[in-house]
Design an enzyme around this catalytic site. Structure first.
Site, PDB file in Angstrom:
ATOM      1  N   HIS A  47       0.975  -1.064  -0.067  1.00  0.00           N
ATOM      2  CA  HIS A  47      -0.047  -0.070   0.063  1.00  0.00           C
ATOM      3  C   HIS A  47       1.035   1.277  -0.010  1.00  0.00           C
ATOM      4  O   HIS A  47       1.718   1.444   0.701  1.00  0.00           O
ATOM      5  CB  HIS A  47      -1.017  -0.176   1.106  1.00  0.00           C
ATOM      6  CG  HIS A  47      -1.870   1.364   1.429  1.00  0.00           C
ATOM      7  ND1 HIS A  47      -3.062   1.240   0.682  1.00  0.00           N
ATOM      8  CD2 HIS A  47      -1.766   2.514   1.756  1.00  0.00           C
ATOM      9  CE1 HIS A  47      -3.686   2.348   1.072  1.00  0.00           C
ATOM     10  NE2 HIS A  47      -2.952   3.144   1.571  1.00  0.00           N
ATOM     11  N   CYS A  48       0.801   2.040  -1.020  1.00  0.00           N
ATOM     12  CA  CYS A  48       1.733   3.172  -1.265  1.00  0.00           C
ATOM     13  C   CYS A  48       0.876   4.539  -0.712  1.00  0.00           C
ATOM     14  O   CYS A  48      -0.156   4.684  -1.431  1.00  0.00           O
ATOM     15  CB  CYS A  48       2.172   3.281  -2.451  1.00  0.00           C
ATOM     16  SG  CYS A  48       2.945   4.883  -3.099  1.00  0.00           S
ATOM     17  N   PRO A  49       1.368   5.310   0.278  1.00  0.00           N
ATOM     18  CA  PRO A  49       0.591   6.443   0.686  1.00  0.00           C
ATOM     19  C   PRO A  49       0.962   7.528  -0.428  1.00  0.00           C
ATOM     20  O   PRO A  49      -0.136   8.292  -0.215  1.00  0.00           O
ATOM     21  CB  PRO A  49       1.429   6.621   1.998  1.00  0.00           C
ATOM     22  CG  PRO A  49       2.724   6.046   1.923  1.00  0.00           C
ATOM     23  CD  PRO A  49       2.579   4.817   1.104  1.00  0.00           C
ATOM     24  N   ASN A  71      -2.183   6.845  -2.373  1.00  0.00           N
ATOM     25  CA  ASN A  71      -3.161   6.689  -1.520  1.00  0.00           C
ATOM     26  C   ASN A  71      -3.919   5.472  -2.142  1.00  0.00           C
ATOM     27  O   ASN A  71      -5.189   5.660  -2.506  1.00  0.00           O
ATOM     28  CB  ASN A  71      -3.944   7.800  -1.642  1.00  0.00           C
ATOM     29  CG  ASN A  71      -5.181   7.648  -0.603  1.00  0.00           C
ATOM     30  OD1 ASN A  71      -5.234   6.881   0.330  1.00  0.00           O
ATOM     31  ND2 ASN A  71      -6.271   8.417  -0.884  1.00  0.00           N
TER      32      ASN A  71
END
Length: 371
Positions: free
Chosen positions: A151-153, A156
């Site tokens: 999950h890449c912030p 998002n």
């Protein structure tokens, strides 16, 4: 219920802060390069045209791939991986893990599953689905994502089967974007930096650089620093994901090897370098550099290495022709490997007897015993 709902809305809103930050940096870099550098600083028309053409090419591809990475919905398991209603009720009523695994085993017999956990079938209690191979639950998105990488912030979003190619292209074009800016701004950065140092030390004669707007100097200096900083950070991440693509692994699988029926194997999904590349980018090379979906498969099933053939899969029988032996092909077990030399010796004896038949009297009986 209301406070929990409000809290989730706040969390979703805060999750967009990194994306908004990146968008603001990109918009500022566009203004600083096009207006402050190309229009106010560069005096050569030819150089302006060349710089603007290549800048906009890299800018469009970077924004396009970034957009696709953000707004491509992660792929989820299909309905066939959900437990039937009756089995689901039985699973929820059972308290013993052994009984729950028996229910999952019966439901998973018709599913194309090759990986498992130490306890047995991989099942998500949150989504209430049997996890397909390479599927994992994302706590941030609260869904199971097919071939989840991480999950890449900064986007998002979950990076998985549906947008992994877009994520790789986003890293590639963002790196190209930063490299182009840093390379073309370097000479003006050196001139402005030297001029600022001389001006702070003593009064220097006026030249064309001094007549440039003071805010243009600030934008050009800061633009080089930002481009160089992002270039270094993106280069390491891009190199790591290129290595993952070549090995056909996800970030999760790189840290925790998938477990097959034959045991854990970090290279279980590796098919060779070329086929691993095709798994992500597809067979048609003309689409590799475009942020359009061309990945192979459906995200539910994945080919595995032949050397890790599943011993529980049915064997392949080759139907014999008349007067020929029947051959059955199946993965060798340990005991079969030990008897391989004895079987080869037996086959040689049978072949010798077939070519040199034993002549005997009609009433004689010849018995050959082979152990």
């Amino acid at each position: 219920m209301a406070p929990i709902h409000v809290l989730r809305c706040c969390q979703r809103g805060l999750a967009w802060i990194p994306v908004i930050f990146i968008a603001m940096v990109v918009c500022w870099s566009y203004y600083a390069y096009v207006v402050e550098l190309c229009i106010f600083t560069i005096t050569s028309i030819g150089k302006q045209v060349v710089y603007l053409i290549f800048f906009h090419l890299s800018f469009v591809m970077f924004v396009w791939s970034y957009w696709k990475t953000i707004f491509t919905k992660p792929a989820n398991p299909s309905k066939e991986f959900c437990l039937p209603k009756a089995e689901k009720e039985r699973y929820e009523k059972e308290e013993r893990p052994e009984s729950q695994q028996e229910i999952l085993w019966r439901a998973a017999t018709s599913l194309p599953l090759y990986t498992r956990t130490g306890a047995g079938v991989r099942y998500c209690d949150r989504c209430q689905v049997i996890k397909p191979d390479r599927c994992h639950h994302c706590s941030a998105c609260d869904i199971c994502v097919l071939k989840m990488d991480h999950h890449c912030p900064w986007v998002n979003n979950c990076v998985g089967f549906s947008n992994y190619k877009f994520f790789i292209l986003f890293l590639a074009y963002s790196l190209l974007y930063c490299l182009f800016i840093a390379a073309t701004v370097l000479q003006y950065f050196i001139k402005f930096w030297t001029l600022c140092r001389r001006k702070s030390a003593e009064n220097c004669p006026k030249n064309d650089l001094q007549e440039t707007h003071s805010h243009a100097k600030f934008h050009v200096l800061f633009l080089f620093f930002v481009a160089a900083m992002f270039c270094i950070s993106i280069l390491s991440l891009f190199s790591y994901h290129l290595w993952l693509v070549g090995k056909n692994r996800s970030t999760i699988e790189a840290f925790r090897a998938p477990v097959f029926r034959t045991g854990s194997d970090k290279n279980g999904f590796s098919l060779g370098f070329r086929k691993n590349i095709a798994q992500v980018f597809g067979d048609q090379k003309k689409y590799w550099l475009l942020p359009v979906f061309t990945s192979q498969g459906d995200g539910l099933t994945f080919p595995t290495r032949l050397v890790n053939a599943d011993i529980e899969q049915p064997t392949v029988a080759v139907h014999p022709e008349p007067n020929k032996c029947e051959v059955t092909v199946s993965p060798l077990t340990e005991s079969q490997s030990r008897l391989l030399s004895n079987e080869q010796q037996t086959n040689s004896i049978v072949h010798h007897m077939a070519n040199n038949p034993i002549k005997s009297a009609p009433n004689d009986i010849t018995t050959v015993s082979m152990k």
